[in-house]
Motif scaffolding. Structure first.
Motif, PDB file in Angstrom:
ATOM      1  N   MET A   1       0.851  -1.183   0.000  1.00 53.00           N
ATOM      2  CA  MET A   1       0.000   0.000   0.000  1.00 53.00           C
ATOM      3  C   MET A   1       0.890   1.237   0.000  1.00 53.00           C
ATOM      4  O   MET A   1       1.788   1.347   0.824  1.00 53.00           O
ATOM      5  CB  MET A   1      -0.905   0.036   1.240  1.00 53.00           C
ATOM      6  CG  MET A   1      -2.082  -0.889   1.179  1.00 53.00           C
ATOM      7  SD  MET A   1      -3.297  -0.581   2.498  1.00 53.00           S
ATOM      8  CE  MET A   1      -2.317  -0.850   3.965  1.00 53.00           C
ATOM      9  N   SER A   2       0.596   2.124  -0.929  1.00 48.94           N
ATOM     10  CA  SER A   2       1.360   3.355  -0.969  1.00 48.94           C
ATOM     11  C   SER A   2       0.494   4.461  -1.561  1.00 48.94           C
ATOM     12  O   SER A   2       0.073   4.384  -2.712  1.00 48.94           O
ATOM     13  CB  SER A   2       2.621   3.167  -1.806  1.00 48.94           C
ATOM     14  OG  SER A   2       3.331   4.377  -1.860  1.00 48.94           O
ATOM     15  N   ASN A   3       0.200   5.446  -0.735  1.00 44.44           N
ATOM     16  CA  ASN A   3      -0.546   6.609  -1.173  1.00 44.44           C
ATOM     17  C   ASN A   3      -0.033   7.770  -0.342  1.00 44.44           C
ATOM     18  O   ASN A   3      -0.262   7.820   0.869  1.00 44.44           O
ATOM     19  CB  ASN A   3      -2.046   6.388  -0.962  1.00 44.44           C
ATOM     20  CG  ASN A   3      -2.887   7.558  -1.469  1.00 44.44           C
ATOM     21  OD1 ASN A   3      -2.397   8.677  -1.611  1.00 44.44           O
ATOM     22  ND2 ASN A   3      -4.149   7.290  -1.720  1.00 44.44           N
ATOM     23  N   ASN A   4       0.700   8.688  -0.986  1.00 45.41           N
ATOM     24  CA  ASN A   4       1.310   9.778  -0.234  1.00 45.41           C
ATOM     25  C   ASN A   4       0.312  10.843   0.212  1.00 45.41           C
ATOM     26  O   ASN A   4       0.693  11.832   0.820  1.00 45.41           O
ATOM     27  CB  ASN A   4       2.474  10.396  -1.007  1.00 45.41           C
ATOM     28  CG  ASN A   4       2.047  10.965  -2.358  1.00 45.41           C
ATOM     29  OD1 ASN A   4       0.868  10.974  -2.679  1.00 45.41           O
ATOM     30  ND2 ASN A   4       3.012  11.415  -3.143  1.00 45.41           N
ATOM     31  N   ARG A   5      -0.974  10.635  -0.060  1.00 49.06           N
ATOM     32  CA  ARG A   5      -2.014  11.554   0.417  1.00 49.06           C
ATOM     33  C   ARG A   5      -2.652  11.066   1.712  1.00 49.06           C
ATOM     34  O   ARG A   5      -3.598  11.653   2.199  1.00 49.06           O
ATOM     35  CB  ARG A   5      -3.080  11.744  -0.668  1.00 49.06           C
ATOM     36  CG  ARG A   5      -2.549  12.471  -1.910  1.00 49.06           C
ATOM     37  CD  ARG A   5      -3.598  12.606  -2.981  1.00 49.06           C
ATOM     38  NE  ARG A   5      -4.726  13.383  -2.510  1.00 49.06           N
ATOM     39  CZ  ARG A   5      -5.889  13.461  -3.162  1.00 49.06           C
ATOM     40  NH1 ARG A   5      -6.063  12.808  -4.298  1.00 49.06           N
ATOM     41  NH2 ARG A   5      -6.884  14.179  -2.668  1.00 49.06           N
ATOM     42  N   ILE A   6      -2.122   9.975   2.270  1.00 51.95           N
ATOM     43  CA  ILE A   6      -2.621   9.432   3.538  1.00 51.95           C
ATOM     44  C   ILE A   6      -1.442   9.265   4.482  1.00 51.95           C
ATOM     45  O   ILE A   6      -0.394   8.726   4.098  1.00 51.95           O
ATOM     46  CB  ILE A   6      -3.313   8.068   3.330  1.00 51.95           C
ATOM     47  CG1 ILE A   6      -4.473   8.208   2.359  1.00 51.95           C
ATOM     48  CG2 ILE A   6      -3.787   7.499   4.654  1.00 51.95           C
ATOM     49  CD1 ILE A   6      -5.051   6.892   1.911  1.00 51.95           C
ATOM     50  N   LYS A   7      -1.592   9.731   5.726  1.00 49.86           N
ATOM     51  CA  LYS A   7      -0.520   9.556   6.714  1.00 49.86           C
ATOM     52  C   LYS A   7      -1.127   9.487   8.114  1.00 49.86           C
ATOM     53  O   LYS A   7      -2.312   9.762   8.308  1.00 49.86           O
ATOM     54  CB  LYS A   7       0.506  10.693   6.614  1.00 49.86           C
ATOM     55  CG  LYS A   7      -0.034  12.072   6.967  1.00 49.86           C
ATOM     56  CD  LYS A   7       1.051  13.146   6.798  1.00 49.86           C
ATOM     57  CE  LYS A   7       0.504  14.514   7.211  1.00 49.86           C
ATOM     58  NZ  LYS A   7       1.495  15.572   7.044  1.00 49.86           N
ATOM     59  N   GLY A  33      -4.419  20.531  -1.483  1.00 51.85           N
ATOM     60  CA  GLY A  33      -3.174  20.428  -0.737  1.00 51.85           C
ATOM     61  C   GLY A  33      -3.332  20.471   0.769  1.00 51.85           C
ATOM     62  O   GLY A  33      -2.397  20.156   1.509  1.00 51.85           O
ATOM     63  N   SER A  34      -4.496  20.858   1.270  1.00 45.56           N
ATOM     64  CA  SER A  34      -4.713  20.919   2.716  1.00 45.56           C
ATOM     65  C   SER A  34      -4.894  19.507   3.273  1.00 45.56           C
ATOM     66  O   SER A  34      -5.321  18.590   2.572  1.00 45.56           O
ATOM     67  CB  SER A  34      -5.935  21.779   3.037  1.00 45.56           C
ATOM     68  OG  SER A  34      -7.111  21.181   2.518  1.00 45.56           O
TER      69      SER A  34
END
Length: 194
Positions: A1-7, A33-34
């Motif tokens: 799983m890789s999604n740079n919009r989730i952290k 972007g927020s």
């Protein structure tokens, strides 16, 4: 799983009684972007397989009828739904699962099945992916009464009905199970029973 919009995913176990219910808190990046914090409850119950059994000579399908408590609590007066035969994958693959479940629930011993779709059941809350099959049956494949497993406290009525009647039941709201709707429409589109 890789999604740079989730952290910053934080998982909290809410229930591990029969299946697993987790609460997930995470930060999600919006298109502007927020970053916003979101919370979801996710029910993990494994994956499933379902099948529409059809007989092109007799122009019939086999469906099952069983009690579904969530529908009874909502708006289904007696709680019984007319459905395709289906079940959860155990340690087997989807094809093995649906051949096993078909025998347990309907008493039909299939040798071959055809996978036609796979998709998430309710992706906003369930991790479950359903594998959809069709399978042609003949009368000589009936090796038992079916009805489900006593060990799973299943109470399943096996219904063999004309395909045209199943479509009528779909159109007048007697069949309201989404999995069943998908496969009846598949059979209709692909002219499996004509």
């Amino acid at each position: 799983m890789s999604n740079n919009r989730i952290k910053n995913i934080k998982k909290t176990l809410l229930s591990n009684n029969y299946y697993t219910l987790n609460k997930l808190n995470f930060d999600y990046q919006m298109p502007d972007g927020s970053w916003v914090n979101q919370m979801r409850e996710v029910y993990e119950r494994g994956h499933g397989a379902g099948i529409l059994l059809y007989n092109s000579t007799k122009k019939t399908v086999i469906l099952i009828k069983q009690f579904r408590m969530p529908t009874y609590l909502h708006d289904n007066k007696d709680g019984f739904l007319i459905e395709i035969a289906a079940g959860l994958l155990d340690t087997d693959n989807p094809e093995q699962c649906i051949i096993r479940e078909t025998l347990e629930e309907t008493g039909i011993q299939l040798k071959t099945v055809k996978k036609v779709y796979e998709g998430y059941s309710s992706p906003g809350v369930l991790t479950e992916k359903m594998h959809f099959f069709v399978g042609e049956y003949t009368d000589d494949m009936k090796v038992s009464e079916g009805g489900g497993l006593a060990s799973e406290t299943e109470d399943i009525e096996v219904l063999e009905i004309p395909f045209t009647e199943a479509i009528r039941m779909l159109e007048n709201g007697e069949i309201i199970d989404t999995r069943t709707i998908v496969l009846l429409q598949y059979a209709q589109i692909h002219k499996l029973v004509e």
